[in-house]
Write a protein that holds these residues in place. Structure first.
Motif, PDB file in Angstrom:
ATOM      1  N   UNK A 146       0.803  -1.217   0.000  1.00 14.20           N
ATOM      2  CA  UNK A 146       0.000   0.000   0.000  1.00 14.20           C
ATOM      3  C   UNK A 146       0.842   1.275   0.000  1.00 14.20           C
ATOM      4  N   UNK A 147       2.132   1.159   0.227  1.00 12.17           N
ATOM      5  CA  UNK A 147       2.994   2.338   0.324  1.00 12.17           C
ATOM      6  C   UNK A 147       3.782   2.507  -0.969  1.00 12.17           C
ATOM      7  N   UNK A 148       3.672   3.683  -1.572  1.00 12.58           N
ATOM      8  CA  UNK A 148       4.398   3.995  -2.805  1.00 12.58           C
ATOM      9  C   UNK A 148       5.764   4.602  -2.485  1.00 12.58           C
ATOM     10  N   UNK A 149       6.726   4.345  -3.357  1.00 10.57           N
ATOM     11  CA  UNK A 149       7.998   5.063  -3.277  1.00 10.57           C
ATOM     12  C   UNK A 149       8.346   5.595  -4.658  1.00 10.57           C
ATOM     13  N   UNK A 150       8.953   6.758  -4.698  1.00  7.88           N
ATOM     14  CA  UNK A 150       9.321   7.399  -5.956  1.00  7.88           C
ATOM     15  C   UNK A 150      10.739   7.013  -6.345  1.00  7.88           C
ATOM     16  N   UNK A 151      11.023   7.105  -7.644  1.00  8.46           N
ATOM     17  CA  UNK A 151      12.393   6.949  -8.143  1.00  8.46           C
ATOM     18  C   UNK A 151      12.575   7.859  -9.342  1.00  8.46           C
ATOM     19  N   UNK A 171       9.747  -5.818   3.314  1.00  8.08           N
ATOM     20  CA  UNK A 171       8.629  -4.948   2.972  1.00  8.08           C
ATOM     21  C   UNK A 171       8.157  -5.194   1.544  1.00  8.08           C
ATOM     22  N   UNK A 172       6.898  -4.858   1.295  1.00  6.73           N
ATOM     23  CA  UNK A 172       6.366  -4.882  -0.069  1.00  6.73           C
ATOM     24  C   UNK A 172       5.888  -3.472  -0.397  1.00  6.73           C
ATOM     25  N   UNK A 180      13.375  11.443 -14.009  1.00  3.07           N
ATOM     26  CA  UNK A 180      14.414  12.204 -13.338  1.00  3.07           C
ATOM     27  C   UNK A 180      14.073  12.471 -11.890  1.00  3.07           C
ATOM     28  N   UNK A 181      15.074  12.903 -11.136  1.00  2.00           N
ATOM     29  CA  UNK A 181      14.885  13.134  -9.707  1.00  2.00           C
ATOM     30  C   UNK A 181      14.123  14.408  -9.375  1.00  2.00           C
ATOM     31  N   UNK A 182      14.301  15.535 -10.091  1.00  2.00           N
ATOM     32  CA  UNK A 182      13.558  16.746  -9.712  1.00  2.00           C
ATOM     33  C   UNK A 182      12.042  16.551  -9.631  1.00  2.00           C
ATOM     34  N   UNK A 183      11.385  15.939 -10.626  1.00  3.26           N
ATOM     35  CA  UNK A 183       9.933  15.755 -10.472  1.00  3.26           C
ATOM     36  C   UNK A 183       9.570  14.782  -9.351  1.00  3.26           C
ATOM     37  N   UNK A 184      10.442  13.827  -9.049  1.00  2.00           N
ATOM     38  CA  UNK A 184      10.179  12.901  -7.944  1.00  2.00           C
ATOM     39  C   UNK A 184      10.189  13.655  -6.619  1.00  2.00           C
ATOM     40  N   UNK A 185      11.189  14.534  -6.439  1.00  2.00           N
ATOM     41  CA  UNK A 185      11.260  15.331  -5.215  1.00  2.00           C
ATOM     42  C   UNK A 185      10.061  16.279  -5.133  1.00  2.00           C
ATOM     43  N   UNK A 186       9.669  16.867  -6.266  1.00  2.00           N
ATOM     44  CA  UNK A 186       8.516  17.779  -6.293  1.00  2.00           C
ATOM     45  C   UNK A 186       7.249  17.079  -5.834  1.00  2.00           C
ATOM     46  N   UNK A 187       7.038  15.855  -6.317  1.00  2.00           N
ATOM     47  CA  UNK A 187       5.832  15.118  -5.929  1.00  2.00           C
ATOM     48  C   UNK A 187       5.912  14.603  -4.493  1.00  2.00           C
ATOM     49  N   UNK A 188       7.123  14.352  -3.991  1.00  2.00           N
ATOM     50  CA  UNK A 188       7.259  14.003  -2.579  1.00  2.00           C
ATOM     51  C   UNK A 188       6.836  15.184  -1.715  1.00  2.00           C
ATOM     52  N   UNK A 189       7.299  16.376  -2.067  1.00  2.00           N
ATOM     53  CA  UNK A 189       6.927  17.585  -1.324  1.00  2.00           C
ATOM     54  C   UNK A 189       5.414  17.797  -1.365  1.00  2.00           C
ATOM     55  N   UNK A 190       4.814  17.556  -2.536  1.00  2.00           N
ATOM     56  CA  UNK A 190       3.377  17.773  -2.711  1.00  2.00           C
ATOM     57  C   UNK A 190       2.535  16.690  -2.059  1.00  2.00           C
ATOM     58  N   UNK A 191       3.144  15.585  -1.670  1.00  2.00           N
ATOM     59  CA  UNK A 191       2.403  14.509  -1.036  1.00  2.00           C
ATOM     60  C   UNK A 191       1.796  13.516  -1.998  1.00  2.00           C
ATOM     61  N   UNK A 192       2.171  13.594  -3.278  1.00  2.00           N
ATOM     62  CA  UNK A 192       1.634  12.631  -4.248  1.00  2.00           C
ATOM     63  C   UNK A 192       2.283  11.257  -4.083  1.00  2.00           C
ATOM     64  N   UNK A 193       3.498  11.224  -3.556  1.00  2.00           N
ATOM     65  CA  UNK A 193       4.147   9.979  -3.132  1.00  2.00           C
ATOM     66  C   UNK A 193       4.665  10.211  -1.711  1.00  2.00           C
ATOM     67  N   UNK A 194       4.598   9.195  -0.849  1.00  2.00           N
ATOM     68  CA  UNK A 194       4.966   9.427   0.539  1.00  2.00           C
ATOM     69  C   UNK A 194       6.435   9.210   0.865  1.00  2.00           C
ATOM     70  N   UNK A 195       7.187   8.542  -0.019  1.00  2.00           N
ATOM     71  CA  UNK A 195       8.517   8.082   0.377  1.00  2.00           C
ATOM     72  C   UNK A 195       9.487   8.140  -0.794  1.00  2.00           C
ATOM     73  N   UNK A 196      10.744   8.456  -0.485  1.00  2.00           N
ATOM     74  CA  UNK A 196      11.794   8.524  -1.506  1.00  2.00           C
ATOM     75  C   UNK A 196      13.139   8.281  -0.839  1.00  2.00           C
ATOM     76  N   UNK A 197      13.986   7.474  -1.470  1.00  2.00           N
ATOM     77  CA  UNK A 197      15.374   7.321  -1.047  1.00  2.00           C
ATOM     78  C   UNK A 197      16.245   7.956  -2.124  1.00  2.00           C
ATOM     79  N   UNK A 198      16.985   8.985  -1.732  1.00  2.00           N
ATOM     80  CA  UNK A 198      17.814   9.712  -2.685  1.00  2.00           C
ATOM     81  C   UNK A 198      19.031  10.272  -1.956  1.00  2.00           C
ATOM     82  N   UNK A 199      19.754  11.180  -2.592  1.00  2.00           N
ATOM     83  CA  UNK A 199      20.960  11.762  -1.994  1.00  2.00           C
ATOM     84  C   UNK A 199      20.691  13.179  -1.504  1.00  2.00           C
ATOM     85  N   UNK A 200      21.578  13.662  -0.654  1.00  2.00           N
ATOM     86  CA  UNK A 200      21.487  15.040  -0.177  1.00  2.00           C
ATOM     87  C   UNK A 200      21.555  16.011  -1.354  1.00  2.00           C
TER      88      UNK A 200
END
Length: 317
Positions: A146-151, A171-172, A180-200
């Motif tokens: 049930x939990x989405x992650x961005x890439x 986990x599943x 690309x990473x910029x739109x993934x970070x944008x959607x994480x901020x907006x709450x469209x995806x709840x989780x992301x593993x990326x770099x500083x």
């Protein structure tokens, strides 16, 4: 016959001197991604310092396309004389695990030196219920599938490291790829995806402005100057560590002397305080290596990513 031998003996010191005088022209470092990315940020201050030590221009050339394979193919086909190099990263190893390329990621290149490392970070949207890495693991276990992650895209490095996290934690999760990473970070901020593993480097502004929540570092600790947070391993006991490295490659067959000179110039450049400050701003720690050690790291990571690809069914359709 004696005259010919004498001429040969006279020519030998001149040849040796010419060989020892490397480099005699500009050195080109290919960055196989657009300007502004982490490879580019790592390459430019290094090139400036190397230029001072080599006594020749060290030129950065961005050759983006096909996930870095266009620039890599160009370097693989270049003359192995030390004058054409490429900044690579863990993404190069991840691509090699699943992508068909016109080169062999190991057989077509000589490793010159590692340049830096940076841990991956576990980030969530501030409105997502888990507030710690322990709570995140418990929540995902209680809500399997049930939990989405961005890439940044299918088969990208952060796709691999998140699937590895899921495998180690039992986990599943659902993969939501972006271009690309910029739109993934944008959607994480907006709450469209709840989780992301990326770099500083990819999310420093969002972290600094508290638009995302930093739960944990995936490496062995927080780099100097980075916000405090535990590591996944120390906070949860899960046997999981993941960091990104950057390194310098060249075409297979670079002679020993240019390779030695390049390695020494890199080591001295990475020791410069201002290079360290630039890397620190990217959450990275500078650190060179022998060519042999870098070769071992590259081979190990390609093999490891292949195992993750098989276990998590990561493939490029």
């Amino acid at each position: 016959m004696k005259r010919r031998t004498a001429l040969a003996l006279l020519a030998t010191p001149a040849i040796a001197q010419a060989q020892a005088a490397w480099p005699q022209r500009p050195v080109r470092i290919v960055v196989p991604f657009p300007p502004g990315g982490s490879n580019d940020v790592i390459a430019r201050p290094l090139a400036e310092k190397m230029q001072q030590r080599l006594g020749q221009p060290v030129v950065i050339e961005n050759r983006a396309g096909a996930g870095g394979s266009i620039g890599a193919a160009q370097v693989a086909q270049a003359a192995p004389d030390g004058y054409t190099l490429m900044v690579s990263s863990s993404s190069f190893a991840a691509s090699a695990a699943i992508q068909r390329t016109p080169y062999d990621a190991i057989g077509s290149f000589d490793t010159v030196s590692l340049l830096a490392r940076a841990p991956f970070l576990v980030l969530t949207n501030p409105n997502f219920p888990p507030r710690t890495i322990q709570e995140l693991v418990a929540y995902c276990r209680a809500h399997p599938g049930e939990v989405d992650f961005a890439s940044s895209g299918p088969g990208g490095i952060n796709h691999f490291v998140t699937e590895l996290f899921a495998l180690r934690a039992g986990l599943r999760l659902n993969h939501v790829p972006y271009r690309g990473m910029p739109p993934a970070v944008t959607d994480l901020i907006a709450g469209h995806v709840p989780m992301l593993i990326t770099t500083m480097a990819s999310a420093s502004a969002a972290i600094r402005e508290n638009r995302v929540r930093l739960l944990a570092y995936c490496g062995t600790g927080a780099p100097a100057g980075s916000p405090p947070a535990p590591t996944v391993k120390e906070a949860t006991g899960i046997d999981y560590e993941s960091s990104i490295w950057w390194g310098l490659l060249g075409p297979r067959g670079i002679p020993a002397e240019p390779l030695r000179i390049l390695n020494a110039a890199i080591a001295a450049s990475l020791a410069e305080a201002d290079v360290g400050r630039i890397y620190e701003a990217e959450g990275a720690v500078p650190g060179g290596s022998t060519p042999q050690h870098y070769a071992e790291v590259l081979a190990r990571d390609i093999a490891g990513f292949r195992e993750v690809a098989q276990a998590a069914n990561i493939r490029l359709d």
